[in-house]
Scaffold this motif. Structure first.
Motif, PDB file in Angstrom:
ATOM      1  N   ASP A 149       0.322   5.884  -0.089  1.00  0.00           N
ATOM      2  CA  ASP A 149      -0.673   6.918   0.232  1.00  0.00           C
ATOM      3  C   ASP A 149      -1.520   7.343  -0.967  1.00  0.00           C
ATOM      4  OD1 ASP A 149       1.433   8.120  -1.018  1.00  0.00           O
ATOM      5  OD2 ASP A 149       1.675   9.738   0.438  1.00  0.00           O
ATOM      6  N   THR A 150      -1.207   6.887  -2.160  1.00  0.00           N
ATOM      7  CA  THR A 150      -2.047   7.208  -3.321  1.00  0.00           C
ATOM      8  C   THR A 150      -3.126   6.145  -3.553  1.00  0.00           C
ATOM      9  OG1 THR A 150      -0.610   6.039  -4.892  1.00  0.00           O
ATOM     10  CG2 THR A 150      -0.122   8.375  -4.457  1.00  0.00           C
ATOM     11  N   MET A 151      -3.059   5.053  -2.803  1.00  0.00           N
ATOM     12  CA  MET A 151      -3.988   3.938  -2.999  1.00  0.00           C
ATOM     13  C   MET A 151      -5.103   3.983  -1.960  1.00  0.00           C
ATOM     14  SD  MET A 151      -0.976   1.125  -3.715  1.00  0.00           S
ATOM     15  CE  MET A 151      -1.983  -0.272  -3.446  1.00  0.00           C
ATOM     16  N   THR A 152      -6.284   3.510  -2.343  1.00  0.00           N
ATOM     17  CA  THR A 152      -7.412   3.488  -1.410  1.00  0.00           C
ATOM     18  C   THR A 152      -7.472   2.180  -0.627  1.00  0.00           C
ATOM     19  OG1 THR A 152      -8.867   2.606  -3.131  1.00  0.00           O
ATOM     20  CG2 THR A 152      -8.807   5.009  -2.852  1.00  0.00           C
ATOM     21  N   GLU A 153      -6.807   1.139  -1.111  1.00  0.00           N
ATOM     22  CA  GLU A 153      -6.835  -0.151  -0.411  1.00  0.00           C
ATOM     23  C   GLU A 153      -5.551  -0.914  -0.693  1.00  0.00           C
ATOM     24  OE1 GLU A 153      -9.323  -2.606  -3.819  1.00  0.00           O
ATOM     25  OE2 GLU A 153     -10.368  -1.918  -2.031  1.00  0.00           O
ATOM     26  N   TRP A 154      -5.300  -1.936   0.134  1.00  0.00           N
ATOM     27  CA  TRP A 154      -4.125  -2.789  -0.045  1.00  0.00           C
ATOM     28  C   TRP A 154      -4.315  -3.631  -1.302  1.00  0.00           C
ATOM     29  CZ3 TRP A 154       0.182  -3.001   3.229  1.00  0.00           C
ATOM     30  CH2 TRP A 154       0.084  -2.203   4.376  1.00  0.00           C
ATOM     31  N   LYS A 155      -3.219  -3.827  -2.030  1.00  0.00           N
ATOM     32  CA  LYS A 155      -3.267  -4.633  -3.250  1.00  0.00           C
ATOM     33  C   LYS A 155      -2.115  -5.618  -3.268  1.00  0.00           C
ATOM     34  CE  LYS A 155      -5.467  -1.297  -6.308  1.00  0.00           C
ATOM     35  NZ  LYS A 155      -5.405  -0.630  -7.592  1.00  0.00           N
TER      36      LYS A 155
ATOM     37  N   TRP B   3       0.849  -1.191   0.000  1.00  0.00           N
ATOM     38  CA  TRP B   3       0.000   0.000   0.000  1.00  0.00           C
ATOM     39  C   TRP B   3       0.880   1.235   0.000  1.00  0.00           C
ATOM     40  CZ3 TRP B   3      -0.501   4.024   3.515  1.00  0.00           C
ATOM     41  CH2 TRP B   3      -1.611   4.855   3.348  1.00  0.00           C
TER      42      TRP B   3
END
Length: 151
Positions: free
Chosen positions: A34-40, A32
């Motif tokens: 800070d530009t992502m909305t969820e863990w990938k 993850w």
């Protein structure tokens, strides 16, 4: 770009992509930033996939291939009721389908399936044709003999 990595249920990091190269990152490792909305999964992020040479796991080999139709039941029925010689060839071809599939020869299994279907079709229509000829012959015999019969 810096990423956080999920390890044992805890977020660790942040790490640069260069630092991630030295870590044991698997395709399904959750990351993850800070530009992502969820863990990938790491393999879902283009930048990481390229730099870390991550390839998502392939599906199981057995789930990608389905054994083709063997036509064995149809071959047996055509052998009994239609045309013995063609039916026997159809049975041999039909029994080879599963054997080839189990050996991993998927193209060979498909070819044997098509061949078995063709032989079943040939046996069926040969049997139908012979039955029609049989009925025509005995109809002709009955029609020529019946006027001369005394009741």
């Amino acid at each position: 770009m810096k990423y956080y990595v999920a390890r044992n249920g805890q977020a660790t990091g942040p790490f640069t992509t260069e630092e991630l190269v030295n870590m044991d990152i698997k395709p399904d490792t959750l990351v993850w930033n800070d530009t992502m909305t969820e863990w990938k999964a790491a393999s879902d992020i283009q930048e990481l996939r390229q730099k870390l040479s991550l390839v998502p796991p392939l599906p199981e080999e057995s789930s990608t291939h389905i054994c083709p139709n063997t036509y064995l039941a149809q071959a047996i029925l055509c052998t009994i009721f239609c045309c013995l010689p063609f039916g026997i060839v159809a049975i041999v071809k039909a029994s080879a389908v599963t054997s080839r599939f189990d050996l991993g020869d998927y193209a060979g299994a498909e070819e044997m399936s098509r061949s078995a279907k063709n032989w079943v079709t040939a046996a069926f229509w040969t049997g139908v044709g012979l039955a029609i000829l049989y009925l025509l012959y005995f109809s002709a015999v009955f029609l020529t003999v019946s006027p001369h019969m005394k009741y």
